[in-house]
Design a protein around this motif. Sequence first.
Motif, PDB file in Angstrom:
ATOM      1  N   MET A 137       0.832  -1.207   0.000  1.00 34.38           N
ATOM      2  CA  MET A 137       0.000   0.000   0.000  1.00 34.38           C
ATOM      3  C   MET A 137       0.870   1.263   0.000  1.00 34.38           C
ATOM      4  N   PHE A 157     -13.091  -7.790   3.247  1.00 36.12           N
ATOM      5  CA  PHE A 157     -12.425  -6.496   3.105  1.00 36.12           C
ATOM      6  C   PHE A 157     -11.839  -6.103   4.458  1.00 36.12           C
ATOM      7  N   ALA A 158     -10.530  -5.903   4.520  1.00 40.50           N
ATOM      8  CA  ALA A 158      -9.905  -5.599   5.809  1.00 40.50           C
ATOM      9  C   ALA A 158      -8.622  -4.820   5.611  1.00 40.50           C
ATOM     10  N   LEU A 159      -8.361  -3.889   6.526  1.00 42.35           N
ATOM     11  CA  LEU A 159      -7.096  -3.174   6.535  1.00 42.35           C
ATOM     12  C   LEU A 159      -6.017  -4.060   7.136  1.00 42.35           C
ATOM     13  N   ALA A 162      -5.418  -0.863  -3.365  1.00 46.58           N
ATOM     14  CA  ALA A 162      -6.669  -1.605  -3.218  1.00 46.58           C
ATOM     15  C   ALA A 162      -6.453  -3.110  -3.029  1.00 46.58           C
ATOM     16  N   LEU A 168      -6.265  -4.737   0.450  1.00 40.53           N
ATOM     17  CA  LEU A 168      -7.513  -4.694   1.214  1.00 40.53           C
ATOM     18  C   LEU A 168      -8.321  -5.968   1.028  1.00 40.53           C
ATOM     19  N   PHE A 169      -7.999  -6.738  -0.018  1.00 41.41           N
ATOM     20  CA  PHE A 169      -8.677  -8.012  -0.282  1.00 41.41           C
ATOM     21  C   PHE A 169      -7.714  -9.191  -0.146  1.00 41.41           C
TER      22      PHE A 169
END
Length: 562
Positions: free
Chosen positions: A103, A243-245, A301, A304-305
């Motif tokens: 990221m 979906f998670a940080l 992005a 995040l998956f």
Amino acid sequence: MAKIAFHPKLLDTLPGYDGAQFSRDASAGLTVGVLALPLAMAFAIASGMSPTAGIWTAIVAGFLISALGGSRVQVGGPTGAFIPIIYAIVADYGVQNLLVATMLAGAILVAMGVFRLGNLIRFIPKTVVIGFTNGIAVVIFLAQIKDFLGLRIEHMPGEFFGKVEALAANLHTIDIPTVALSIASLVVLLSWNRLARRFTLLARMPGPLGVLVVATVANALLQLPVETIGSRFNGIPQDLPAFALPELSLPTLGKLISPALTIALLGAIESLLSARVADSAIDDRHDPNQELIAQGIANIAAPLFGGFAATGAIARTATNVRTGGRSPVAGMVHSLVLLAVVLVLAPFAKHIPLATLSAIVVVVSINMGEWHEFRGLGRFSLNYRAILLSTFFVTVVFDLTLAVELGMVLASLAFIYRMSDLTRVERMPLGELAMLPQFLYPDKTPRVVAYSLYGSLFFGAIHKLETLLAPAERHPEIVILEMQHLVSLDTTGLEGLESLCKNLHKRGCALILCNLNVQPGSLIERSGFADEVGPNNICGDLYGALARAKELLPRFMDEDNI
């Protein structure tokens, strides 16, 4: 401040888009999606990640790279070039920190695009690109030996010497069934094009998918004693990822800056090289800054998956072009095909042998290297060979970032040396004027000398002016610098001219400049050096300079008689 331009290539293709083009794009997207499936899983496993992570990287990042990118036909996803980088980050920092680094790399790529740095990537010399590309190919090959031979190694070190030591120490654990399947898969992959020409049924199926299907079916029916996705990863989930940080550890964040820069640098280079290759195939021109922004958004992005680093993939992009893809819709379809495969065929993935996936990556490593460049090294200069081999060696043994930095430093030094070598200061004959009495001392030593400057007067060539100050029994009273062939002047070169002017003045000499080109003339004017030389001592051409010298000579001769 310049306006930030965000204009995906997709917007340019929509006007006039029709059903016929959609049919071609959909067909190309289907083919590329089928090709991307085994590659995404193989690259993920080789990188120390799960096959699921590779697939979702291809789905999420691939869709965004096509939808938002600056190329009509670029297809993105995980690539072989990232394998050694991702593996080393996972080994040193863990999966969660890899997602954070990805990221961060995405944010760096977006910033590069916003500040319009896309064209700077083109300044990386071919020697550096070839060196690290071939180096990455060797690193990928080494990383596949474990699964290719079925060696029992609990943890494979990320660094080169530890990896070689671990392979050597565990070579006795080689697994014969795994080796047999690996070699069989490798032979079929290398022979696929030849087989496709003989059997038309195989012509439309990518080699990696064909080998994967055959090996998976054989393993499901015969229950081969080899490791599979099911035995190592418990298969591939059939549902959508959460979906998670990623978990962020502030003490570790500073350590991830360097890996993030490495990911961003390689992603930028590979994606823009791929887009440039695609441009030549479809007679188009990509927007490098928009491409970097899209790559950055995709890398923000994907984690995040559960995905990881992605970039433009040359092989998948080339396949897209060959099969008729001419708009970003084809790349978007490729991602949707992968999504459909995951939702429908995921239960069968548990039978996929890791040996076959390893063979696929081995073929990728063989094909990605430009090995012919090594054979032709003897035709090139010592500088070329030193830069390429140094970059290659450091990539294999140490680190890609260090390799690119070293390659750029060596390339810059070689360029500076070459430019310095091209810079010349040559004495100009003055013809009949040199024989005029007022142009000569009584002993026939010239009072006026002229020199022509060639090339670029910059920090690496400033020493060339030293010849004008060489000690002599009778120094000239007027020095003319003819600068018609001086194409550029930097501040160090300007400082050298200022020093020359001051030293000549100390000797009682005058300096005259003539035939200034635009850039040197502008710098001399803006810096105030023109006032130091004297407005009348800057002339339009050599004849004007000689006329000015005639005006100055009586004064000098009178001073000699005082």
